[in-house]
Design a protein around this motif. Structure first.
Motif, PDB file in Angstrom:
ATOM      1  N   TRP A 145       0.832  -1.201   0.000  1.00 18.65           N
ATOM      2  CA  TRP A 145       0.000   0.000   0.000  1.00 18.65           C
ATOM      3  C   TRP A 145       0.868   1.253   0.000  1.00 18.65           C
ATOM      4  CZ3 TRP A 145      -4.647   1.605  -1.066  1.00 18.65           C
ATOM      5  CH2 TRP A 145      -5.073   2.857  -0.613  1.00 18.65           C
ATOM      6  N   ARG A 162      -2.287   6.796  -2.401  1.00 19.95           N
ATOM      7  CA  ARG A 162      -3.572   6.144  -2.151  1.00 19.95           C
ATOM      8  C   ARG A 162      -3.834   5.049  -3.185  1.00 19.95           C
ATOM      9  NH1 ARG A 162      -8.085  10.445  -2.091  1.00 19.95           N
ATOM     10  NH2 ARG A 162      -9.343   8.542  -1.843  1.00 19.95           N
ATOM     11  N   TYR A 163      -2.826   4.205  -3.364  1.00 22.68           N
ATOM     12  CA  TYR A 163      -3.006   3.095  -4.289  1.00 22.68           C
ATOM     13  C   TYR A 163      -2.378   1.828  -3.739  1.00 22.68           C
ATOM     14  CZ  TYR A 163       1.825   3.934  -6.023  1.00 22.68           C
ATOM     15  OH  TYR A 163       3.183   4.094  -6.142  1.00 22.68           O
ATOM     16  N   TYR A 222      -4.136  -0.508  -8.100  1.00 19.22           N
ATOM     17  CA  TYR A 222      -5.528  -0.175  -7.800  1.00 19.22           C
ATOM     18  C   TYR A 222      -5.559   1.200  -7.154  1.00 19.22           C
ATOM     19  CZ  TYR A 222      -9.771  -0.044  -4.880  1.00 19.22           C
ATOM     20  OH  TYR A 222     -10.930   0.334  -4.246  1.00 19.22           O
ATOM     21  N   ILE A 223      -6.311   2.132  -7.752  1.00 16.64           N
ATOM     22  CA  ILE A 223      -6.380   3.492  -7.245  1.00 16.64           C
ATOM     23  C   ILE A 223      -7.654   3.635  -6.415  1.00 16.64           C
ATOM     24  CG2 ILE A 223      -6.463   5.930  -7.869  1.00 16.64           C
ATOM     25  CD1 ILE A 223      -5.005   5.169 -10.457  1.00 16.64           C
ATOM     26  N   GLU A 224      -7.489   3.944  -5.150  1.00 19.90           N
ATOM     27  CA  GLU A 224      -8.613   3.986  -4.218  1.00 19.90           C
ATOM     28  C   GLU A 224      -9.650   5.035  -4.594  1.00 19.90           C
ATOM     29  OE1 GLU A 224      -8.901   3.929   0.603  1.00 19.90           O
ATOM     30  OE2 GLU A 224      -7.831   5.607  -0.290  1.00 19.90           O
ATOM     31  N   GLU A 225      -9.210   6.132  -5.180  1.00 15.59           N
ATOM     32  CA  GLU A 225     -10.091   7.258  -5.471  1.00 15.59           C
ATOM     33  C   GLU A 225     -11.308   6.864  -6.302  1.00 15.59           C
ATOM     34  OE1 GLU A 225      -9.902  11.503  -7.931  1.00 15.59           O
ATOM     35  OE2 GLU A 225      -8.072  10.396  -7.486  1.00 15.59           O
ATOM     36  N   ASP A 226     -11.092   6.041  -7.339  1.00 17.35           N
ATOM     37  CA  ASP A 226     -12.218   5.686  -8.211  1.00 17.35           C
ATOM     38  C   ASP A 226     -12.270   4.190  -8.521  1.00 17.35           C
ATOM     39  OD1 ASP A 226     -10.030   5.388  -9.841  1.00 17.35           O
ATOM     40  OD2 ASP A 226     -10.690   6.774 -11.398  1.00 17.35           O
ATOM     41  N   ASN A 227     -11.552   3.390  -7.721  1.00 17.97           N
ATOM     42  CA  ASN A 227     -11.532   1.935  -7.885  1.00 17.97           C
ATOM     43  C   ASN A 227     -10.985   1.489  -9.242  1.00 17.97           C
ATOM     44  OD1 ASN A 227     -12.719   1.403  -5.313  1.00 17.97           O
ATOM     45  ND2 ASN A 227     -14.720   1.919  -6.167  1.00 17.97           N
ATOM     46  N   HIS A 228     -10.165   2.332  -9.840  1.00 18.49           N
ATOM     47  CA  HIS A 228      -9.591   2.009 -11.146  1.00 18.49           C
ATOM     48  C   HIS A 228      -8.374   1.107 -10.982  1.00 18.49           C
ATOM     49  CE1 HIS A 228      -8.093   2.455 -15.220  1.00 18.49           C
ATOM     50  NE2 HIS A 228      -6.927   2.845 -14.739  1.00 18.49           N
ATOM     51  N   GLU A 288      -6.969   4.695   4.207  1.00 22.16           N
ATOM     52  CA  GLU A 288      -6.643   5.913   4.955  1.00 22.16           C
ATOM     53  C   GLU A 288      -6.220   5.617   6.388  1.00 22.16           C
ATOM     54  OE1 GLU A 288      -8.744  10.182   6.248  1.00 22.16           O
ATOM     55  OE2 GLU A 288      -9.870   8.662   5.109  1.00 22.16           O
TER      56      GLU A 288
END
Length: 366
Positions: free
Chosen positions: A90, A95-96, A110-116, A340
């Motif tokens: 992590w 934030r990925y 995996y990017i937490e912001e938009d689940n991409h 977070e």
């Protein structure tokens, strides 16, 4: 026999028939329900599947000490389509979540912001396995292909931290952790990546023996000098520090019964090695792979190769008692805490990546 006796006998016979019929119907119904439950368990992560009814049924307390289940948090599958995914780490700043797909020779994000999910975050990746981030934010990876441990610098360049010991190549470095007290880097070298050409290249030693005796190593944070900490394991695999960095834990996935061992850390050495726990559970002898500690001293271990009801994550109390279980529909290879608040458990499992929020926090930043 009187007429009344005959009627009573017929009633009793009908009653028995009704009971047997009801019992048979009930048994069939229970079997159907059981099969349906298993089918639902296998398909619950598919697109369009019905939502999970809380509390999450596959996070299981085996002991009253397991108080980390969040009642309204479900296991989520955030990615699928890999070959053998491993090495989750992590990155709190970005934030990925980063992980390796070893046979595909790539790292994904995996990017937490938009689940991409970004494919080919790094490709080729040197058939990388374990990953972590040091306390300067640089990524450290174990590469099977070149049998080395590397670090990605802030400017994007790559530094080879070590590719040999005692004049001989490593087998295939596997998992890695960083100690912030002295910036040292600790890694395992079981050699799984040198057994064939699927996850690296087959060892060319001229015999059935690996390049090195399987071992755990330490890279000095100041000098870069490599020392062998211990080779008293069959296949040293995942490793982690205790919350206070006073102990080192390592999974031995090559022992007759897979187990986790623990040592006291004495400066640049380890001592007093002993068995912390075994992975045998409910008559099944599966294996441990990646492991992590939480802030309460518990050890969370990936688990696999024993089938349904075993594969997933096993949680052990500080004294080694198994207190919890997270069931997954695939073999779990590794795990890490992130999010977070470091209370989101990420689990790499065969072809997929899963996550679930838990009622504790990871002891370390990755």
């Amino acid at each position: 026999m009187s007429k009344d006796d005959s009627l009573n006998g017929n009633k009793e016979q009908l009653s028995r028939r009704h009971f047997v019929k009801s019992l048979t119907a009930g048994t069939v119904g229970l079997m159907a329900t059981s099969l349906a439950s298993k089918a639902q368990d296998a398909s619950r992560y598919l697109p369009g599947a019905a939502p999970v009814r809380y509390p999450e049924p596959d996070v299981i307390a085996l002991d009253k000490r397991f108080t980390y289940k969040v009642g309204n948090a479900a296991i989520e599958r955030i990615y699928t389509g890999g070959r053998w995914v491993e090495g989750p780490a992590w990155n709190a700043v970005g934030r990925y979540l980063l992980w390796s797909d070893i046979p595909a020779d790539e790292q994904l994000r995996y990017i937490e912001e938009d689940n991409h999910v970004s494919r080919n975050f790094r490709k080729p990746s040197g058939n990388s396995n374990g990953n972590t981030f040091d306390f300067q934010g640089r990524q450290v990876s174990c590469e099977h292909l070149a049998r080395r441990v590397v670090r990605y610098e802030h400017d994007g360049s790559l530094t080879v931290l070590t590719d040999s010991f005692g004049g001989k190549s490593y087998n295939a470095p596997n998992d890695v952790v960083v100690n912030p007290l002295d910036d040292s880097i600790w890694f395992t070298d079981p050699g799984y990546g040198s057994l064939g050409w699927y996850e690296g290249t087959k060892a060319n030693t001229g015999s059935s023996q690996p390049y090195q005796k399987e071992a755990i190593y330490r890279i000095d944070g100041q000098t870069g000098k490599v020392t062998k900490l211990t080779d008293d394991l069959v296949k040293p695999n995942g490793l982690c520090f205790s919350a206070d960095y006073k102990k080192l834990y390592a999974a031995d996935s090559g022992a007759d019964t897979s187990l986790i061992r623990v040592w006291d850390i004495d400066g640049t050495k380890v001592r007093n090695g002993k068995t912390f726990c075994t992975m045998e559970y409910d008559g099944k002898k599966g294996g441990a792979d990646g492991i992590r500690a939480d802030i309460h001293g518990n050890i969370w271990s990936s688990a696999g190769w024993a089938g349904e009801g075993f594969d997933g994550v096993h949680i052990f109390a500080p004294n080694g008692d198994r207190i919890g279980l997270i069931k997954l529909p695939e073999i779990c290879s590794n795990l890490c805490f992130g999010g977070e608040h470091r209370n989101r458990l990420f689990m790499t499992a065969s072809q997929s990546v899963y996550s679930v929020y838990v009622g504790t926090q990871g002891a370390h930043i990755t």
